[in-house]
Design an enzyme around this catalytic site. Structure first.
Site, PDB file in Angstrom:
ATOM      1  N   GLY A 371     -12.324  -3.621 -11.666  1.00 32.74           N
ATOM      2  CA  GLY A 371     -12.474  -4.830 -10.865  1.00 32.74           C
ATOM      3  C   GLY A 371     -12.215  -6.060 -11.712  1.00 32.74           C
ATOM      4  N   PRO A 372     -12.040  -7.201 -11.068  1.00 32.60           N
ATOM      5  CA  PRO A 372     -11.759  -8.441 -11.806  1.00 32.60           C
ATOM      6  C   PRO A 372     -12.968  -8.898 -12.610  1.00 32.60           C
ATOM      7  CG  PRO A 372     -12.157  -8.934  -9.499  1.00 32.60           C
ATOM      8  CD  PRO A 372     -12.123  -7.437  -9.601  1.00 32.60           C
ATOM      9  N   SER A 373     -12.730  -9.833 -13.507  1.00 30.51           N
ATOM     10  CA  SER A 373     -13.819 -10.409 -14.312  1.00 30.51           C
ATOM     11  C   SER A 373     -14.838 -11.062 -13.396  1.00 30.51           C
ATOM     12  CB  SER A 373     -13.237 -11.428 -15.285  1.00 30.51           C
ATOM     13  OG  SER A 373     -14.261 -12.038 -16.036  1.00 30.51           O
ATOM     14  N   GLY A 374     -16.129 -10.813 -13.673  1.00 31.69           N
ATOM     15  CA  GLY A 374     -17.185 -11.381 -12.852  1.00 31.69           C
ATOM     16  C   GLY A 374     -17.503 -10.575 -11.618  1.00 31.69           C
ATOM     17  N   GLY A 376     -19.154  -7.799 -11.480  1.00 31.83           N
ATOM     18  CA  GLY A 376     -20.478  -7.184 -11.557  1.00 31.83           C
ATOM     19  C   GLY A 376     -20.505  -5.891 -12.342  1.00 31.83           C
ATOM     20  N   LYS A 377     -19.412  -5.575 -13.046  1.00 29.64           N
ATOM     21  CA  LYS A 377     -19.324  -4.297 -13.777  1.00 29.64           C
ATOM     22  C   LYS A 377     -20.377  -4.230 -14.899  1.00 29.64           C
ATOM     23  CE  LYS A 377     -14.991  -4.958 -14.938  1.00 29.64           C
ATOM     24  NZ  LYS A 377     -14.820  -6.281 -14.329  1.00 29.64           N
ATOM     25  N   GLU A 501     -15.307  -0.363 -21.677  1.00 30.39           N
ATOM     26  CA  GLU A 501     -13.919  -0.457 -22.124  1.00 30.39           C
ATOM     27  C   GLU A 501     -13.731   0.162 -23.515  1.00 30.39           C
ATOM     28  OE1 GLU A 501     -10.563  -0.168 -22.107  1.00 30.39           O
ATOM     29  OE2 GLU A 501     -11.045  -1.279 -20.300  1.00 30.39           O
TER      30      GLU A 501
END
Length: 571
Positions: A371-374, A376-377, A501
């Protein structure tokens, strides 16, 4: 009821509370000091008798012998009590410092986000050291000196009430001057200690990023900023010293003024027959003997202000909230269903980061969270590690709730975490790998080293696993640090391994090697990976796509590719 103290009500009673556990030793030292003081108070009387006998032409050998014994006894008692007080002070500070260390290791994660680590370290080291003398020596000396002064003044009143009244008047006047400046001394001392903590925090920030500082040519700029902190410390300490400087003349006035007045008035009273020579000498000895205790009482007052300021700063740390377990229920029977997030919400300050996220991770599978940055990962990982608690919803593992059916220790024993920055500790490679499982057997250690792709590194290092890795693992490359972190987590045999990551520091060849390693690891435990690289996402058994705190899709890469950010959707 147990005695407690908080930072907003630090006072002399607070100092007393921290003597708990050393009060017996302090009492013995205090009694020894009082006995020594009693011998000191007896000396002028013996001298008075000796002068009277010598004047009358009688033998004074016995009195001189008694005087020598009294002198020796006083010296021995003072030495013994001083040692005992120092020993008690060290014991008190040891307990206080250990309490702070235990507190710092158990603070809620949100507290670390708000506090500066350098300042917390300064409070644990510098401030507790400042407390050592105050908690034991200064407080005990204040008691002894007070008793000595009261006893000495009583003896002076017995010898000559008029002279005693003059001495008390001079002393009280000086004491009033000292009392006026105490409040200002504490204010400046607190400010100086706060500035010292800020300097330590800023210095820790700069030194931990020294390579960035150097490459950015920011040495002069950082030095100037640190100089401002240093200048602030200087200013507060100078102002405190200016106020403290008033204390010394006040003490000199009390002592020297008293001696001069006693000599002038006393000689007049001797000549008029109201006082004997021996009594005048004894009175002068009492004034001289009381000079040190009176000076000590004046000096102790500023020291107590410093101690209370230090205790206030340390108590602020002890008042910070720590991790706590909820009430634990008897675990339900496990069902082997794996990891499940159900309607998980999380709010940080005034922002809701997760908005009812739900997904399932089967046992011994490899799941990538994308998912994109921010999106909630990282928040999902924080909740899975129980660094924070969800605002709503539930997290279960094999049907058992993470919060109500596990203690923190039980849950974290089932979880392994490899952070993106892969922090390593100062020490050897072995120390770092065995950090979570220090008693792991050698065969399993070697197997984990092989699984994490570290065998070649171990063979290349001069001392193998016992080679020092430097501060923060500085002697290893980023990829090597990443693999060490993976090995460290695997060695503890977690049921779920979280990797943030893991390929971020690897080139393409090592990236492929690590992906193969991850598939081997998934046979040993469940893998959940925050993934940014396409290869990491494509190799997963399941991909969960997060966006704006919600699960947009889950399934194979082909099932979710339309929901992935553009850079992940195509090769």
């Amino acid at each position: 009821m147990e005695e407690t103290v908080t930072a907003d009500r630090v006072n002399l009673r607070s100092l007393w509370i921290w003597t708990r556990g050393s009060r017996g030793r302090l009492l013995c030292a205090l009694l020894g000091a009082l006995a020594g003081a009693g011998l000191g108070l007896a000396q002028p009387l013996i001298v008075n008798r000796t002068i009277e006998d010598a004047t009358a032409g009688e033998s004074v050998f016995g009195l001189l012998l008694v005087l020598a014994v009294v002198f020796s006894g006083q010296a021995a008692l003072q030495a013994w009590s001083t040692f005992r007080l120092d020993q008690a002070g060290e014991s008190i500070v040891r307990r206080l410092r250990q309490a702070m260390v235990d507190q710092l290791l158990r603070l809620r994660m949100a507290v670390y986000d708000r506090q500066r680590l350098g300042d917390l370290i300064s409070r644990t080291t510098t401030d507790t050291t400042l407390l050592r003398d105050v908690l034991a020596t200064d407080v005990a000396n204040a008691i002894v000196n007070t008793i000595v002064v009261v006893g000495g003044v009583s003896m002076m009143v017995w010898l000559d009430p008029l002279l005693a009244a003059v001495v008390v008047a001079v002393t009280v006047g000086s004491g009033f001057v000292v009392g006026v400046v105490l409040k200002g001394i504490r204010r400046e001392t607190v400010a100086a200690q706060e500035a010292t903590g800020s300097l330590a925090a800023d210095l820790e920030r700069v030194l931990s990023a020294i390579r960035t500082v150097r490459i950015s040519r920011a040495e002069s700029r950082e030095s100037a900023a640190l100089a401002e902190r240093n200048e602030a410390i200087y200013g507060h300490n100078v102002r405190a010293a200016r106020l403290s400087a008033v204390v010394s003349p006040a003490i000199d006035l009390a002592v020297q003024g008293s001696l001069i007045v006693v000599i002038v008035v006393g000689l007049s009273r001797v000549s008029s027959g109201h006082m004997g020579v021996g009594e005048l000498v004894a009175f002068l000895l009492y004034v001289n003997y009381l000079a040190a205790p009176m000076s000590g009482l004046f000096d102790i007052a500023p020291a107590l202000q410093t101690g209370l300021a230090s205790l206030e700063r340390t108590q602020e740390v002890l008042d910070l909230p720590t991790e706590t377990d909820r009430e634990r229920h008897k675990p339900s029977q496990t069902d082997g269903s794996g990891l499940l997030l159900q309607g998980v919400r999380f709010r940080y300050s005034d922002r809701e980061i997760l908005k009812g996220a739900s997904f399932h991770v089967p046992r011994n599978s490899y799941t990538a969270i994308a998912g994109p940055s921010g999106a909630g990962k990282s928040t999902v990982f924080s909740l899975l590690g129980r660094f924070h608690d969800p605002t709503a919803g539930a997290i279960t593992l094999d049907g058992c709730d993470a919060h109500t059916e596990h203690t923190l220790g039980e849950w974290r024993a089932r979880i392994g975490l490899v952070e993106q920055n892969s922090p390593l500790m100062y020490g050897t490679l072995r120390d770092n790998i065995t950090y979570a499982a220090p008693d792991a057997d050698e065969s399993w250690l070697r197997q984990v080293v092989e699984m994490a792709g570290l065998a070649a590194l171990v063979k290349r290092l001069p001392d193998g696993l016992d080679t020092a890795v430097g501060e923060h693992g500085s002697s290893l490359s980023g990829g090597e640090q990443q693999r060490v972190a993976i090995a460290r987590s695997l060695l503890a045999r977690p049921e779920i391994l979280l990797l943030d990551e893991p390929t971020s520091h690897l080139d393409s060849a090592h990236e492929q090697l690590l992906i193969e390693t991850l598939h081997r690891i998934s046979a040993e435990c469940t893998l959940v990976v925050i993934a940014h690289r396409l290869s990491t996402i494509q190799s997963a058994d399941q991909v969960v796509v997060l966006n704006a705190g919600q699960v947009m899709a889950s399934g194979s890469y082909d099932d979710v590719r339309d929901y992935l950010p553009t850079q992940h959707a195509t090769a």
